[in-house]
Every structure is written in C-alpha cells, then in structure tokens.
Design an enzyme around this catalytic site. Structure first.
Site, PDB file in Angstrom:
ATOM      1  N   TYR A 145      32.604  45.849  44.629  1.00  0.00           N
ATOM      2  CA  TYR A 145      32.003  46.618  43.534  1.00  0.00           C
ATOM      3  C   TYR A 145      32.329  45.954  42.186  1.00  0.00           C
ATOM      4  O   TYR A 145      33.515  45.782  41.858  1.00  0.00           O
ATOM      5  CB  TYR A 145      32.563  48.037  43.622  1.00  0.00           C
ATOM      6  N   ASP A 230      39.620  52.947  48.948  1.00  0.00           N
ATOM      7  CA  ASP A 230      38.690  53.690  48.100  1.00  0.00           C
ATOM      8  C   ASP A 230      37.620  54.275  49.024  1.00  0.00           C
ATOM      9  O   ASP A 230      36.766  53.545  49.543  1.00  0.00           O
ATOM     10  CB  ASP A 230      38.093  52.723  47.062  1.00  0.00           C
ATOM     11  N   ILE A 232      35.286  56.592  48.406  1.00  0.00           N
ATOM     12  CA  ILE A 232      34.336  57.341  47.575  1.00  0.00           C
ATOM     13  C   ILE A 232      33.009  57.623  48.294  1.00  0.00           C
ATOM     14  O   ILE A 232      32.326  58.586  47.982  1.00  0.00           O
ATOM     15  CB  ILE A 232      34.118  56.597  46.228  1.00  0.00           C
ATOM     16  N   LYS A 272      29.624  60.323  44.314  1.00  0.00           N
ATOM     17  CA  LYS A 272      28.609  59.841  45.259  1.00  0.00           C
ATOM     18  C   LYS A 272      28.232  60.925  46.272  1.00  0.00           C
ATOM     19  O   LYS A 272      27.056  61.208  46.468  1.00  0.00           O
ATOM     20  CB  LYS A 272      29.125  58.602  46.006  1.00  0.00           C
TER      21      LYS A 272
HETATM   22  C1  LIG Z   1      33.675  51.695  45.313  1.00  0.00           C
HETATM   23  C2  LIG Z   1      33.603  52.458  44.032  1.00  0.00           C
HETATM   24  N1  LIG Z   1      34.730  52.896  43.450  1.00  0.00           N
HETATM   25  C3  LIG Z   1      34.709  53.572  42.292  1.00  0.00           C
HETATM   26  C4  LIG Z   1      33.527  53.859  41.636  1.00  0.00           C
HETATM   27  C5  LIG Z   1      33.552  54.639  40.353  1.00  0.00           C
HETATM   28  O1  LIG Z   1      33.226  55.965  40.609  1.00  0.00           O
HETATM   29  P1  LIG Z   1      33.406  57.170  39.569  1.00  0.00           P
HETATM   30  O2  LIG Z   1      32.052  57.490  39.040  1.00  0.00           O
HETATM   31  O3  LIG Z   1      33.945  58.320  40.377  1.00  0.00           O
HETATM   32  O4  LIG Z   1      34.337  56.734  38.511  1.00  0.00           O
HETATM   33  C6  LIG Z   1      32.320  53.426  42.201  1.00  0.00           C
HETATM   34  C7  LIG Z   1      31.048  53.694  41.525  1.00  0.00           C
HETATM   35  O5  LIG Z   1      30.025  53.104  41.786  1.00  0.00           O
HETATM   36  C8  LIG Z   1      32.359  52.718  43.424  1.00  0.00           C
HETATM   37  O6  LIG Z   1      31.246  52.290  44.012  1.00  0.00           O
END
Ligand SMILES: Cc1ncc(COP(=O)(O)O)c(C=O)c1O
Length: 467
Positions: A145, A230, A232, A272
């Site tokens: 990312y 992570d 997410i 997400k």
């Molecule tokens: C792997 C990953 N980590 C962190 C984030 C950041 O997310 P947040 O909007 O919760 O700060 C993203 C956003 O695209 C992501 O894809």
C-alpha cells in the site's frame, strides 16, 4: 531559505508518487455521467460504496444513535464533554466483538487490549512509534500500500526494507525472500524491528495462507522481532480460501505462553469493511501491556470523536444487523469483482487470482512497449489521459516487475464500472489494431520494397541483358 523543519522539507512521505498524482489528475477532470461524461473515472481509490444503503436504512430505523440521544433523551452534553483517551467502553466492546464476528468467532478479542485511533493510518504510525526508533527498519512484502511510506516512515524516521515478492509464485511470501530482506537491512546497517504484512493484501486482494502466517511467526521468533498484521480488509473476503487471522494461528499453535505472543500486533479500521474512511475509526490490538499503555497515551494525538464512538457502538452492538451486513457486503463485493475480472478478460487482460479487497491486481505486461518502469509510466499516462481511467501503477506500490496495476471496483456505480471496462477494451483493441496495422504496413512496405527490389533487379537484369 525557509526556516522550516527537516521533516517538512524531506520527501520521505512518498506523496509525490504516481499513486497520489493520479488522484490529483482525477480531481482536475472527474467523471460525471451527466456533467462530465468524458472525465476521468477514479479507479485508484480503495473505497467501499457498495453497502451504503444498508447503513442508511439502519440509521433511519435507529434515529437516537446519530441524534445524540439515549432512550429518546438528549446526551449531547455528555458526548460534547467526553474526552477519555481510553475510549467509550461500550464502543470498544462492540468493536472487539465485531472483529471476532468477522473471523467467524473462531477467536475472541479482549477490549482491554484494544487502543482506538483515528483510522488505520494513525494505528500504523503509533505502532511504529512504539516499536521502532529513528533509523530502525520494518520489512514489508512488495507490492505494498503506497500510503505506508508516509504512515510508517515520514514522522517516525523508521525505514522500510522490501521483501521482494514476484509473480512467479503469485506474489507469495517465501522464506528466502524474508531472509534476503533481512540481510539487505543488515547490509544497510539498519536494525530490523519487525515485519509488517497486510492480510488480506492491498494491492493484491489475496489472503495469506496458513503456511505463510506460520512462516512469518517462525521468522519473527528466530529473529526476535515484531509482526504487525494490518487486517483492515478482513471483512472484505468474498471467496475461498476464507480469511485466517494471525490471532487464530497464534492460538492454534499455542504461542500464548511464548514471547511471540507479545510481539504480534493487529491493526484494524472500519474504513473498508463498513466503508467509513471519513469517520476515522481505527484500532491497535496488542497482547503487550506496555504497547497498549503507550499507544493509548499516544492516541491523544488522533482520537475518534465521542459522537462517532457513540453512533458506532449502537450500530455494531446490533448483532442482527452486523450479521446481515457482513454477509450482504461480501456478496456485493464478489459480484463486482467478477464483473471487473470478466470485463478485463474480454479485453484480453488477466488479473492475479484474488478473493478479497476492493481491487484487482491487473496484469498489463503485454501492453508495455518494453519491460521497464518507464514503459509502465508511459502506459499509465495513456490510460489516465487518453482512456480516462485513474488506476495505480505497480511501481507506486513498490512492485519489482513492471506492468502490474491496481484497479478498484467498489467506489463507483455498476454503470460507471461498465463504462470503465468499455473504455479499456476500446483502448486495448485500438492498440492491437495499431500493432496489426503497423505489422501489416511494415509487411506491405517490405512487400513493396521487395517488389521494387525485384523490379530493380529484373530491370537491371534486362538492362544487362540489353547490353
Ligand atoms: C492496508 C491499509 N492500511 C491502512 C490504510 C489506511 O486506512 P484508514 O482510512 O483507516 O486510515 C489503508 C487505506 O487504504 C490500507 O489499504
């Protein structure tokens, strides 16, 4: 000479990468069905807009939650004054239970080990502040990312060393790639403090296998370092294999009484899975009490507002709703994913096999003029400016092979996605036609020059014969 800090003047934030430049180009000329039908379609933003109707109908049925009310009575003053950085207990409980539900309730989470942060962005940076000193390194599998350059490195001074993964094995993490990255950090005189993975992966859209997670746990155990997972996109897994959290593997393999237990940290966010990046709801989950205590103090710099916590604690405590939401959202993501994969296939473009996330990892290596990152950027510019699609080049995700792109599918309507696919197909067809025409015209010019040459020969021959 400006009297600003080195931090301001350095560019380790990575915000000048094509990933963010693409967003700027989109902003200048955004597609709109009626107002700007020739504009750029944003496919570089991992947003989930597919299930807003479900959230909206819940809000309509539960007006107290967003109206600062409890049993019809206003709690405006209570929420306006609440400022405890430990967070609302009701919200932390609801979030911990939601995280367990996404994992099929195979594991449970203790809300005392949860630290609330303003999104995963803040969670990742806070963990860096807790685990690494200036100049220490974290190893990250590529492609990764693009925001991590900013989140992990910029303000903390930590370094990222890539674990180079390639298409030869579907970008899977291997023992040799891990070891190679570790040795590379040593060569650069960096102290390795941990590995950070995204599971499911952004940008690959794939989940880590049990073997990969076990490999990572063995690696961090032998090297005496941390693992940040992570997770997410954990609720955005729509096809088999199903999602396996590092927490499950830790418990299954009895790591609870080992040092590794304290060295694994999970990052989560509702940006997400619930599609709420604007609400800034993130979390760190750690078994290490010191990390939890320090991160809680640091969370003062990026708290979640109390009305957001109040609203979400009501929503996430509604088990009937969360169950329906998780199921329905995954079904919708699966359909979108199929639409994009199928549409690209019709255009002769394949994607990495994936089962999660809000994007596809698209293989356009055959459309490159040469096997270089310059050619990748050249193709990307054509796709942004001529085709009108902002996708993210693999190089912005630190991919080591030119020709891969990330294309998002959940931040637009079905019609817009269909239009994007049509535009791309027309581009590929015209590129193929150009190649064919070029081929044919070079064939016919070869034929012409051949016949000219034959004519000249025979003419000469004739002349010679005449002579
Ligand atoms: C792997 C990953 N980590 C962190 C984030 C950041 O997310 P947040 O909007 O919760 O700060 C993203 C956003 O695209 C992501 O894809």
């Amino acid at each position: 000479m400006k009297l600003l800090s080195k931090k301001v003047m350095c560019n380790s934030h990575g915000q000048d990468s094509s990933y963010f430049l693409g967003w700027q180009e989109y902003e200048k000329n955004p597609y709109d069905e009626t107002r700007n039908p020739k504009g750029i379609i944003q496919m570089g933003l991992a947003e989930n807009q597919l299930s807003f109707d479900l959230l909206e109908s819940w809000l309509a049925q539960n007006p107290d939650a967003a109206g600062f009310k409890r049993n019809g009575e206003s709690i405006f003053r209570e929420l306006a004054l609440f400022q405890d950085y430990h967070g609302l207990p009701a919200f932390k409980n609801a979030l911990a239970q939601f995280m367990a539900e996404i994992r099929g309730n195979k594991v449970s989470f203790d809300s005392n080990k949860l630290v609330l942060t303003a999104g995963a962005t803040s969670a990742n940076e806070t963990l860096m502040f807790c685990l690494a000193d200036h100049g220490d390194a974290f190893l990250l599998p590529t492609p990764y990312y693009p925001g991590f350059d900013r989140d992990l490195k910029w303000r903390t001074g930590a370094e990222i060393v890539p674990i180079e993964c390639t298409s030869s094995n579907g970008f899977r993490i291997t023992e040799s790639a891990l070891e190679e990255a570790y040795q590379e950090a040593k060569r650069r005189n960096l102290r390795v403090k941990g590995v950070l993975v995204t599971n499911p992966s952004n940008p690959l859209g794939t989940t880590l296998s049990n073997q990969e997670i076990q490999l990572l746990l063995t690696f961090i155990s032998t090297k005496n370092i941390h693992l940040i997972s992570d997770e997410i996109y954990s609720g955005a897994v729509f096809n088999s294999p199903s999602f396996v959290s590092v927490m499950e593997i830790l418990i299954e393999n009895n790591y609870m009484n080992s040092e590794v237990w304290d060295r694994v940290h999970i990052v989560y966010s509702l940006s997400k899975d619930l599609g709420l990046p604007g609400f800034r709801i993130g979390a760190i989950y750690s078994n290490d009490e010191l990390v939890v205590a320090a991160a809680t103090k640091m969370s003062s710099f990026g708290l979640i507002s109390s009305q957001t916590q109040y609203l979400l604690s009501a929503m996430l405590s509604d088990k009937k709703f969360t169950k329906m939401y998780i199921y329905e959202n995954q079904k919708r993501l699966k359909k979108r994913h199929e639409m994009l994969v199928q549409g690209l296939q019709n255009a002769g473009i394949s994607c990495l096999d994936s089962n999660a996330g809000l994007f596809c990892w698209v293989d356009m290596r055959h459309l490159l003029r040469s096997n270089t990152f310059d050619a990748e950027i050249e193709l990307w510019k054509k796709i942004v400016y001529n085709v009108g699609l902002n996708i993210s080049p693999g190089s912005s995700c630190h991919c080591t092979e030119p020709g891969w792109f990330r294309a998002c599918f959940a931040n637009m309507s079905e019609d817009t996605l269909n239009l994007a696919i049509q535009r791309l197909k027309a581009f590929v067809d015209s590129t193929n036609n150009n190649i064919q025409n070029h081929h044919q015209s070079s064939l016919s010019s070869k034929k012409k020059s051949f016949s000219k040459w034959v004519f000249r020969l025979s003419f000469n021959d004739g002349r010679q014969r005449e002579r």
